[in-house]
Design a protein around this motif. Structure first.
Motif: not given
Length: 105
Positions: A11, A14, A16-18, A20, A31, A33, A35, A38
């Protein structure tokens, strides 16, 4: 069977960190992650109940530990963070991709 690419369907950056979750089982979580410049908020520390193995797949990052030590990471670098170890993300570069494996007892 499920197959995917770690670098697919990223994506846009943003605020904030994402995070998944790619795979989970009792006592294990993997996960991805994402960044983008960030860092952990000032004064915030992780001290997780599980061991965390992190691989920096793309980008750049610097982690800070409760004892004042800092660890810069480049693509391909990995690090084992023992359960309970105080740490934080001091900085990340643009388009940073992590792979994190959380393993409990």
């Amino acid at each position: 069977m499920r197959a995917a690419n770690l670098f697919a369907q990223i994506p846009p950056p943003a605020a904030e960190e994402h995070f998944e979750t790619l795979f989970t089982r009792p006592g294990l979580r993997i996960e991805r992650i994402l960044s983008h410049f960030h860092a952990s908020p000032p004064g915030f520390w992780y001290a997780q109940p599980d061991d965390e193995w992190v691989l920096l797949a793309q980008g750049s990052a610097e982690l800070e530990f409760g004892d004042g030590r800092r660890q810069a990471l480049a693509p391909g670098d990995w690090l084992l963070i023992p359960a309970g170890c105080r740490h934080r993300v001091a900085a990340t570069g643009p388009d940073t991709v992590w792979l994190a494996v959380h393993a409990g007892p």
